[in-house]
Design an enzyme around this catalytic site. Structure first.
Site, PDB file in Angstrom:
ATOM      1  N   LYS A   1      36.626  49.446  18.010  1.00  0.00           N
ATOM      2  CA  LYS A   1      37.155  50.711  18.579  1.00  0.00           C
ATOM      3  C   LYS A   1      38.128  50.179  19.959  1.00  0.00           C
ATOM      4  O   LYS A   1      37.580  49.124  20.550  1.00  0.00           O
ATOM      5  CB  LYS A   1      36.452  51.950  19.005  1.00  0.00           C
ATOM      6  CG  LYS A   1      35.469  51.570  20.228  1.00  0.00           C
ATOM      7  CD  LYS A   1      35.984  51.788  21.311  1.00  0.00           C
ATOM      8  CE  LYS A   1      34.699  51.587  22.294  1.00  0.00           C
ATOM      9  NZ  LYS A   1      35.057  51.265  23.720  1.00  0.00           N
TER      10      LYS A   1
ATOM     11  N   PRO B   1      33.643  40.534  18.999  1.00  0.00           N
ATOM     12  CA  PRO B   1      32.880  39.910  20.228  1.00  0.00           C
ATOM     13  C   PRO B   1      31.738  40.935  20.847  1.00  0.00           C
ATOM     14  O   PRO B   1      32.177  42.102  21.133  1.00  0.00           O
ATOM     15  CB  PRO B   1      33.889  39.550  21.298  1.00  0.00           C
ATOM     16  CG  PRO B   1      35.237  39.745  20.244  1.00  0.00           C
ATOM     17  CD  PRO B   1      35.126  40.670  19.387  1.00  0.00           C
TER      18      PRO B   1
ATOM     19  N   GLY C   1      29.983  42.481  23.890  1.00  0.00           N
ATOM     20  CA  GLY C   1      30.285  42.735  25.354  1.00  0.00           C
ATOM     21  C   GLY C   1      31.832  42.522  25.598  1.00  0.00           C
ATOM     22  O   GLY C   1      32.042  42.113  26.548  1.00  0.00           O
TER      23      GLY C   1
ATOM     24  N   GLY D   1      33.870  45.175  25.180  1.00  0.00           N
ATOM     25  CA  GLY D   1      34.637  46.500  25.322  1.00  0.00           C
ATOM     26  C   GLY D   1      35.069  47.113  23.988  1.00  0.00           C
ATOM     27  O   GLY D   1      35.872  48.128  24.109  1.00  0.00           O
TER      28      GLY D   1
ATOM     29  N   GLY E   1      31.203  47.075  19.391  1.00  0.00           N
ATOM     30  CA  GLY E   1      30.757  46.434  18.402  1.00  0.00           C
ATOM     31  C   GLY E   1      29.313  46.899  17.822  1.00  0.00           C
ATOM     32  O   GLY E   1      28.806  47.441  16.739  1.00  0.00           O
TER      33      GLY E   1
ATOM     34  N   ASP F   1      28.530  55.271  23.107  1.00  0.00           N
ATOM     35  CA  ASP F   1      29.677  55.017  21.989  1.00  0.00           C
ATOM     36  C   ASP F   1      29.276  55.197  20.887  1.00  0.00           C
ATOM     37  O   ASP F   1      30.118  55.444  20.007  1.00  0.00           O
ATOM     38  CB  ASP F   1      30.024  53.755  22.301  1.00  0.00           C
ATOM     39  CG  ASP F   1      31.190  53.203  23.340  1.00  0.00           C
ATOM     40  OD1 ASP F   1      31.354  54.013  24.199  1.00  0.00           O
ATOM     41  OD2 ASP F   1      31.432  52.106  23.526  1.00  0.00           O
TER      42      ASP F   1
END
Length: 288
Positions: free
Chosen positions: A12, A96, A98, A100, A103, A138
């Protein structure tokens, strides 16, 4: 009973992210629009012998024993009236860690969807919220943004308030990955320091976010509280933001607490051209 299934876990981006000052309980409220993008992890989930155990295998990164997948599995088991079959999860990481992009949270929800299929149990919204509360903020968005974990939403509170909005399908995202790792803890600490000094960032009003989202990209006025805090410490993030802006992006910012930065384009061709330009500058860039 399903014994093997594959699920996709999308990343996202945050289109605007206002982090409010720390609450009395030490947490922060946020105001943001989350949107899923085409960059996705892959989970291959298979039932194995026994019950109550989740084994995760990932070639790309080394996961700690307790991770978002193991936490999601444990929380799912706690809601079931019968023992849940043990599973092996092969995780192929494309998002990836870390960065943001959410994931780990998306991976957790993809596993929950796989477990629903395996056990033939359909969780209610309240049960999904219980899992999200046990795994991370999240996770609420990925639980509620759509059956296939695809959508957009206005997200408030600590992340637990998710109001779905119609996802725009005319946006093309280019992601750039600075060679920087900043933990969420560090990012919030930097924001707290910013509030202790002089925070002059002007944010759109909460009730205007959806209408801004639906305007032409050039008219967007979104801001990310984390961006000035992180760019002041990590000049590579600032450099990447400048590069992606110069590549022709109509809007650019950092996603979440960083360090991934993104540019938004109206035309796919322009986004592809931007990737070529950014790659020539030595940056890692992908179309999402």
């Amino acid at each position: 009973m399903t014994v093997r299934t594959q699920k996709l876990a999308p990343a996202k981006v945050n289109l605007g992210l206002r982090v409010l000052p720390k609450r009395a309980d030490g947490f922060h409220d946020i105001e943001s629009i989350f949107q899923t993008i085409e960059l996705k992890d892959i989970l291959d989930v298979s039932v194995c012998e026994g019950t109550g155990n989740c084994s995760v295998f990932c070639e790309q990164i080394s996961l700690p024993p307790e991770n978002t997948l193991s936490l999601a599995y444990k929380a799912f088991c706690a809601l079931m009236p019968e023992p849940v079959p043990s599973v092996n999860v092969k995780l192929t990481k494309r998002i990836p860690s870390g960065g943001g992009l959410g994931g780990g949270s998306s991976d957790a929800v993809a596993l929950v969807r796989a477990l629903e299929e395996i056990t033939e149990e359909k969780l209610q919204d309240e049960q999904l919220d219980q899992i999200a509360g046990a795994v991370g903020s999240d996770v609420f968005f990925f639980c509620h943004c759509g059956k296939n974990i695809d959508g957009a939403a206005l997200v408030t509170g600590r992340g637990e308030n998710v109001k779905n909005i119609t996802k725009r399908r005319d946006l093309h995202f280019v992601l750039v990955f600075p060679n920087v790792f900043s933990s969420t803890k560090e990012a919030y600490s930097l924001v707290d320091e910013l509030y202790e000094t002089d925070n002059q960032v002007i944010y759109p009003q909460l009730d205007k976010l959806e209408s801004i989202y639906n305007r032409s990209i050039e008219e967007w006025t979104f801001c990310n509280t984390f961006t000035p805090a992180l760019t002041s410490r990590y000049k590579e993030i600032e450099y990447c933001l400048n590069c992606i802006h110069q590549s022709g992006a109509l809007f650019s910012d950092m996603s979440g607490s960083g360090s991934t930065v993104f540019g938004v384009f109206e035309q796919r061709e322009n986004a592809i051209n931007a990737i070529e330009l950014l790659t020539k500058q030595g940056l890692k860039a992908v179309l999402a």
